[in-house]
Design an enzyme around this catalytic site. Structure first.
Site, PDB file in Angstrom:
ATOM      1  N   TRP A 101       0.827  -1.214   0.000  1.00  0.00           N
ATOM      2  CA  TRP A 101       0.000   0.000   0.000  1.00  0.00           C
ATOM      3  C   TRP A 101       0.853   1.252   0.000  1.00  0.00           C
ATOM      4  CZ3 TRP A 101      -4.398  -1.180  -1.837  1.00  0.00           C
ATOM      5  CH2 TRP A 101      -4.915  -2.461  -1.602  1.00  0.00           C
ATOM      6  N   ASP A 168      -1.527   6.929   6.320  1.00  0.00           N
ATOM      7  CA  ASP A 168      -2.588   5.991   5.952  1.00  0.00           C
ATOM      8  C   ASP A 168      -2.783   5.070   7.158  1.00  0.00           C
ATOM      9  OD1 ASP A 168      -4.183   3.956   5.032  1.00  0.00           O
ATOM     10  OD2 ASP A 168      -2.912   3.429   3.324  1.00  0.00           O
ATOM     11  N   LYS A 192     -12.079  -1.760   8.120  1.00  0.00           N
ATOM     12  CA  LYS A 192     -11.406  -2.675   9.025  1.00  0.00           C
ATOM     13  C   LYS A 192     -11.825  -2.389  10.475  1.00  0.00           C
ATOM     14  CE  LYS A 192      -7.889  -2.763   5.504  1.00  0.00           C
ATOM     15  NZ  LYS A 192      -7.881  -4.099   4.917  1.00  0.00           N
TER      16      LYS A 192
END
Lengths: 356, 356
Positions: A101, A168, A192
């Protein structure tokens, strides 16, 4: 029947959130309409999004310079929106490369300015968090991925830096206490720890905006979303509703400090078993282990399929490891009950005993 | 209790969709997990998104050059994505200006190239659809908004043109038959006729892509989404699930041709009453009246508040007009039952009789 859900995301949600949402799908607060059928600018939904925004601010104890937005697009859209809003063409942003990511964020940032990758753990398949690196003073910001879902690493010490810090936090947001005011911008897909796929949370300091000269399309301009109270266009109503319920649940649990204690217990229990059990081995440098995504393998890979089948019978789901690491990954987000980790640990013990 | 839901969007959905979704929120297809708790790359969800994509293709009878995508961001994100993917800097795109949403599309397109506004009905508060206009042969594409939610106008004759045709169909997609293969790109937020807020449908001809030289960020590049089967990142799982159920429902109703007949009946009934009832007056040029959003006012504006209160007692909701037009707007999308229109018409008749 409920299973023990170790999915990496979308992932387990609190039962009370699901039951409340299930009812709201038929009749939202006695309106005779589903939550899906009400106007997003009507008072009942405005109350939902405002509660979600203020709960994020409250739970993270953000100072008044912060605005909290619930946007479309996922963290992947933020990979481009962050540099588009913060990085002038010709300027440099510093990025740390700690996994897939991070790499994707770096790729998108390069479309808008220079990217200085100040550290990377790629050469060891991202199994640790880089510690010694320097951030150039002229960098416009430093970007980190606080938790790396795929590799199971987590920044336990947020880097001290003089440049604005951008993070992030998709996979560990609201799972642990930290001084969130150290950041200039925090973003994350909510699927999540704080909701269902389809909404993205952005906490941004107003004071860092408006400093680039490019023309920013409206939907990608944080200032436009701030001016419009996170409702520039029809927002992802239901995912935001789920976030609001999940945030309310978290507050009811005692907030971030309380959930952190539970998360610490769950992680300690599972890593303890991995370290003690001769069949299993963690894949990550110990000091950088994630308390959200626990990655481990077996020394005898031929047993892995058998173990998977065995755990399936125990209603354990979602533990197959990502193809980049192999083996197993147990994601133990906020809403995963301690009991599920206990069942998992028992399964590991029992399987090991049978094979001894 | 169910109300008569004339909301402009988010709006009424079929009961069977809501009941099925409500159950899936607790236990999705016997998995022991909510639809919100399953991985988006697991076979059960891949089946959902694939069914949604193929139902769009089937119901619209799209030819094989088309790809159907379910994306994040709403139509407002498409306002920038369309020119970013199709319009080279320095080239010209033709746009028709038929309302607020067209204007917003035009504003975003100007960031990427030249925009030739080939026609506009702005000078009469967008109460008609322009008919006589010329599209320059060198225009990269012509953009229209097939139905104008706020003003209640609709293109009943799709313009014949030699340049690729791009359409925002957010508020009338799948409500009427037409040759969708005349278009090069069709997009729409799904929260009116085909689902819940949070997903955006894009039907794009592969053959028009890859012709601009700019670097397109991954999340905004149609080719990236096509390559990844509309799953480049975590998609808006639940809104896509609702779309799939709504599309399945529409197919069960007999598809677009069957729903068009019902929509024609609903529109004829309501416009008939508006034209006959001395208290009410339509705001749109008759030939351009929308069969989705029916806008009307009262000749005695002082009665409007009283009529609103009266209809509220009849469980009629969502008919207050948009501030740009005033009066009333009754949105009569696919899922609105004929019965709701009948109740509305009865209320208009009764109210008029009382006032006579």
């Amino acid at each position: 029947m409920k299973v023990h859900n170790f999915n990496a995301g979308p992932s387990v949600l609190p039962n009370e959130v699901l039951y409340k949402a299930s009812k709201a799908l038929i009749d939202f607060e006695g309106s005779g309409m589903s939550i899906l059928e009400i106007g997003h600018r009507t008072p009942p939904f405005v109350a939902v999004i405002e509660e979600a925004r203020s709960l994020v601010k409250e739970l993270m104890q953000l100072d008044d310079d912060f605005e909290v937005l619930f946007l479309h697009g996922g963290a992947s859209t933020q990979f481009l929106t962050v540099p588009m809003n913060l990085l002038e063409s010709g300027e440099t942003a510093a990025y740390t490369d700690t996994g897939v990511w991070s790499s994707k964020a770096i790729k998108e940032a390069k479309l808008f300015g220079y990217v200085d990758v100040v550290s990377s753990s790629r050469e060891r398949n991202y199994n640790y968090i880089p510690k010694d690196f320097t951030v150039p003073a002229q960098a416009k910001y430093l970007h980190i991925t606080t938790n790396n879902t795929i590799y199971g690493t987590q920044w336990h010490h947020i880097p001290e830096t003089d440049v604005p810090l951008v993070a992030d936090m998709s996979s560990d947001i609201l799972s642990r206490t930290m001084d969130f005011n150290k950041f200039a911008l925090i973003y994350g897909g909510v699927q999540k720890n704080m909701g269902a796929a389809g909404a993205t949370v952005v906490c941004v300091r107003k004071s860092i905006l408006g400093k680039v000269s490019r023309n920013i399309p409206s939907m990608l301009d944080y200032r436009v979303h701030i001016e419009n109270g996170s409702m520039f266009n029809t927002p992802p109503v239901f995912p935001i509703y789920i976030s609001m319920l999940t945030l309310r649940w978290l507050k009811g649990q005692g907030g971030v400090a309380a959930i952190e204690k539970l998360n610490d217990r769950k992680a300690a229990l599972l890593y303890g078993e991995i370290d003690e059990n001769p069949l299993f081995r963690g894949t990550v440098v110990k000091e950088d282990r994630s308390k959200m995504n626990v990655c481990f393998v077996m020394d005898k890979p031929e047993l892995e399929e058998e173990f998977l089948k065995f755990t399936k019978k125990e209603d354990i789901v979602g533990i197959k490891g990502h193809r980049s690491v192999g083996g197993f990954r147990a994601s133990i987000y906020n809403a995963l009950p301690l009991e599920s980790v206990e069942v998992m640990v028992e399964a590991m013990k029992y399987f090991s005993m049978k094979k001894a």
